[in-house]
Write an enzyme that holds these catalytic residues in place. Structure first.
Site, PDB file in Angstrom:
ATOM      1  N   ARG A 191       0.856  -1.186   0.000  1.00 31.13           N
ATOM      2  CA  ARG A 191       0.000   0.000   0.000  1.00 31.13           C
ATOM      3  C   ARG A 191       0.895   1.240   0.000  1.00 31.13           C
ATOM      4  O   ARG A 191       1.976   1.235   0.616  1.00 31.13           O
ATOM      5  CB  ARG A 191      -0.899   0.039   1.247  1.00 31.13           C
TER       6      ARG A 191
ATOM      7  N   HIS B 291      -1.204   0.344  -9.519  1.00 29.49           N
ATOM      8  CA  HIS B 291      -1.907  -0.615  -8.640  1.00 29.49           C
ATOM      9  C   HIS B 291      -2.433  -1.791  -9.472  1.00 29.49           C
ATOM     10  O   HIS B 291      -3.604  -2.164  -9.390  1.00 29.49           O
ATOM     11  CB  HIS B 291      -3.056   0.058  -7.864  1.00 29.49           C
TER      12      HIS B 291
HETATM   13  P1  NDP Z   1      -1.557 -11.537   4.953  1.00 29.47           P
HETATM   14  O1  NDP Z   1      -2.523 -11.002   5.945  1.00 29.47           O
HETATM   15  O2  NDP Z   1      -1.716 -12.943   4.474  1.00 29.47           O
HETATM   16  O3  NDP Z   1      -0.065 -11.417   5.517  1.00 29.47           O
HETATM   17  C1  NDP Z   1       0.384 -10.296   6.182  1.00 29.47           C
HETATM   18  C2  NDP Z   1       1.823 -10.501   6.649  1.00 29.47           C
HETATM   19  O4  NDP Z   1       2.305  -9.274   7.201  1.00 29.47           O
HETATM   20  C3  NDP Z   1       1.955 -11.567   7.742  1.00 29.47           C
HETATM   21  O5  NDP Z   1       3.135 -12.295   7.580  1.00 29.47           O
HETATM   22  C4  NDP Z   1       2.017 -10.713   9.008  1.00 29.47           C
HETATM   23  O6  NDP Z   1       2.726 -11.295  10.091  1.00 29.47           O
HETATM   24  C5  NDP Z   1       2.794  -9.512   8.511  1.00 29.47           C
HETATM   25  N1  NDP Z   1       2.542  -8.359   9.386  1.00 29.47           N
HETATM   26  C6  NDP Z   1       1.382  -7.719   9.635  1.00 29.47           C
HETATM   27  N2  NDP Z   1       1.556  -6.730  10.544  1.00 29.47           N
HETATM   28  C7  NDP Z   1       2.863  -6.752  10.872  1.00 29.47           C
HETATM   29  C8  NDP Z   1       3.663  -5.996  11.777  1.00 29.47           C
HETATM   30  N3  NDP Z   1       3.135  -5.013  12.504  1.00 29.47           N
HETATM   31  N4  NDP Z   1       4.969  -6.304  11.871  1.00 29.47           N
HETATM   32  C9  NDP Z   1       5.507  -7.312  11.149  1.00 29.47           C
HETATM   33  N5  NDP Z   1       4.795  -8.083  10.269  1.00 29.47           N
HETATM   34  C10 NDP Z   1       3.498  -7.794  10.146  1.00 29.47           C
HETATM   35  O7  NDP Z   1      -1.600 -10.521   3.721  1.00 29.47           O
HETATM   36  P2  NDP Z   1      -1.375 -10.855   2.166  1.00 29.47           P
HETATM   37  O8  NDP Z   1      -0.046 -11.471   1.989  1.00 29.47           O
HETATM   38  O9  NDP Z   1      -2.561 -11.540   1.596  1.00 29.47           O
HETATM   39  O10 NDP Z   1      -1.390  -9.362   1.550  1.00 29.47           O
HETATM   40  C11 NDP Z   1      -0.485  -8.360   1.989  1.00 29.47           C
HETATM   41  C12 NDP Z   1      -0.918  -7.006   1.451  1.00 29.47           C
HETATM   42  O11 NDP Z   1      -0.661  -6.894   0.067  1.00 29.47           O
HETATM   43  C13 NDP Z   1      -2.413  -6.727   1.552  1.00 29.47           C
HETATM   44  O12 NDP Z   1      -2.771  -6.318   2.868  1.00 29.47           O
HETATM   45  C14 NDP Z   1      -2.611  -5.632   0.535  1.00 29.47           C
HETATM   46  O13 NDP Z   1      -2.473  -4.361   1.140  1.00 29.47           O
HETATM   47  C15 NDP Z   1      -1.475  -5.843  -0.460  1.00 29.47           C
HETATM   48  N6  NDP Z   1      -1.978  -6.227  -1.789  1.00 29.47           N
HETATM   49  C16 NDP Z   1      -1.621  -5.471  -2.881  1.00 29.47           C
HETATM   50  C17 NDP Z   1      -2.072  -5.801  -4.140  1.00 29.47           C
HETATM   51  C18 NDP Z   1      -1.653  -5.029  -5.341  1.00 29.47           C
HETATM   52  O14 NDP Z   1      -2.163  -5.266  -6.443  1.00 29.47           O
HETATM   53  N7  NDP Z   1      -0.712  -4.125  -5.239  1.00 29.47           N
HETATM   54  C19 NDP Z   1      -2.955  -6.959  -4.364  1.00 29.47           C
HETATM   55  C20 NDP Z   1      -3.219  -7.716  -3.172  1.00 29.47           C
HETATM   56  C21 NDP Z   1      -2.754  -7.333  -1.926  1.00 29.47           C
HETATM   57  P3  NDP Z   1       2.231 -12.657  10.799  1.00 29.47           P
HETATM   58  O15 NDP Z   1       2.677 -13.758   9.853  1.00 29.47           O
HETATM   59  O16 NDP Z   1       2.957 -12.651  12.096  1.00 29.47           O
HETATM   60  O17 NDP Z   1       0.730 -12.551  10.902  1.00 29.47           O
END
Ligand code: NDP
Length: 310
Positions: free
Chosen positions: A225, A273
């Site tokens: 994002r 995006h």
């Molecule tokens: P997930 O919810 O599956 O994974 C999120 C990851 O981020 C997890 O490993 C989580 O840790 C980690 N995380 C979250 N908060 C923190 C923190 N405070 N500190 C450290 N690590 C953290 O998300 P996705 O992989 O499905 O998607 C990620 C993002 O990609 C989406 O939220 C979206 O914003 C973006 N996206 C962008 C797209 C585009 O076209 N550009 C398309 C699709 C998504 P933990 O493993 O410990 O939970």
């Protein structure tokens, strides 16, 4: 009972057809033609839908957000309290993001910015050979997208590290977590890839401090994002040479206004995006499955964790 569908006009009919192909008995109402509010049991909606509007439906028992990112759900007023919200976790979304990350890792690793500039100058010059096993890649977020991207990069022979909120063991990926893990990983990341959800804890995480910890001449790839990056800090790091290039798919605001410096920066590669775009026919099965589960009172798939913020 009926399903309310609300997304971009161009995608509305594709979504309706994809859902009906899986369950022709579904009664789908295309927003704003919701009909009798008491009929609506599930709402399948995307970011433009006003969450306050969903409070009109007294029998709503499921909201499906039509994407992987969920940060829009945390903006006030948010979804109606007590109604479970599912997001999309989709094989095609995941593989598209993996391709976009690979494209940009290889672009930077294989000095493509430099070779394009040399081509423009009609200069025949061989640059030093890049060594895959020495190009360390740090991935912020090892969720659905980060885990897949890590596997692809490992497969090519890059040393891969990943940073998560909770400790996470992933085969062949060096894990870091929490506040203490971030500087340790950053200090060794020749390419930093951001695939985090945007939350209160991650907004502005790619700032002057983090960029300053990277090895000089590192690269940034942001597919998550726009709010993760402090634009002024990234531009300063690019201009000083601390960061040698950035690939950005996401911005604040979107669309990025024409006057913003990223558009014309020689060391920035942009996509609008478009790294990963939802394909209704691929994503529909989990939506229909969740509607059936909600009706049967069974556990739902891919629920948003409102306490964790993603
Ligand atoms: P997930 O919810 O599956 O994974 C999120 C990851 O981020 C997890 O490993 C989580 O840790 C980690 N995380 C979250 N908060 C923190 C923190 N405070 N500190 C450290 N690590 C953290 O998300 P996705 O992989 O499905 O998607 C990620 C993002 O990609 C989406 O939220 C979206 O914003 C973006 N996206 C962008 C797209 C585009 O076209 N550009 C398309 C699709 C998504 P933990 O493993 O410990 O939970």
């Amino acid at each position: 009972m009926a399903v309310l569908l609300s997304t971009k006009a161009a995608a509305m009919e594709m979504w309706r057809d994809a859902l009906l192909a899986l369950d022709p008995t579904l009664e789908i109402r295309l927003f704003p033609d919701a009909g009798e509010p008491a009929d609506i049991e599930a709402a399948v909606v995307w970011t433009a839908h006003d969450m306050a509007e969903l409070r009109r439906y007294p029998n709503l028992r499921l909201i499906v957000s039509m994407g992987a990112g969920v940060d829009h759900l945390f903006r006030p007023p948010g979804p109606p309290p007590g109604i479970p919200v599912a997001r999309l976790v989709d094989r095609m979304l995941t593989s598209q993001m993996g391709e976009w990350v690979l494209l940009n890792v290889l672009r930077f690793h294989r000095q493509d910015l430099e070779y394009r500039a040399l081509q423009r100058d009609r200069t025949w010059l061989e640059l030093p050979a890049p060594v895959t096993a020495e190009r360390r890649i740090g991935i912020l977020g090892l969720g659905e997208l980060g885990t897949h991207a890590a596997g692809l990069l490992r497969g090519l022979g890059f040393p891969v590290m990943g940073w998560t909120r909770r400790p996470r063991a992933l085969d062949g990926v060096e894990g870091f977590h929490g506040d203490a893990g971030l500087p340790a990983m950053a200090a060794r990341s020749d390419i930093l890839v951001c695939l985090l959800p945007l939350t209160a804890a991650t907004r502005g995480i790619v700032n002057a401090r983090l960029l300053g910890l990277l090895p000089r001449g590192a690269f940034l790839i942001n597919g998550a994002r726009g709010g993760h990056v402090v634009d002024a800090d990234l531009l300063a790091a690019l201009d000083s040479g601390q960061v040698a290039g950035a690939a950005l798919d996401v911005f604040e605001p979107e669309p990025l206004p024409p006057g913003r410096p990223y558009w014309s920066h020689a060391r920035v590669v942009m996509t609008p995006h478009a790294a990963s775009i939802t394909i209704p026919a691929s994503a529909a099965p989990q939506v229909v499955e969740n509607i059936h589960r909600a009706r049967a009172g069974q556990p739902l798939l891919n629920l948003v964790d409102f306490a964790a913020g993603y």
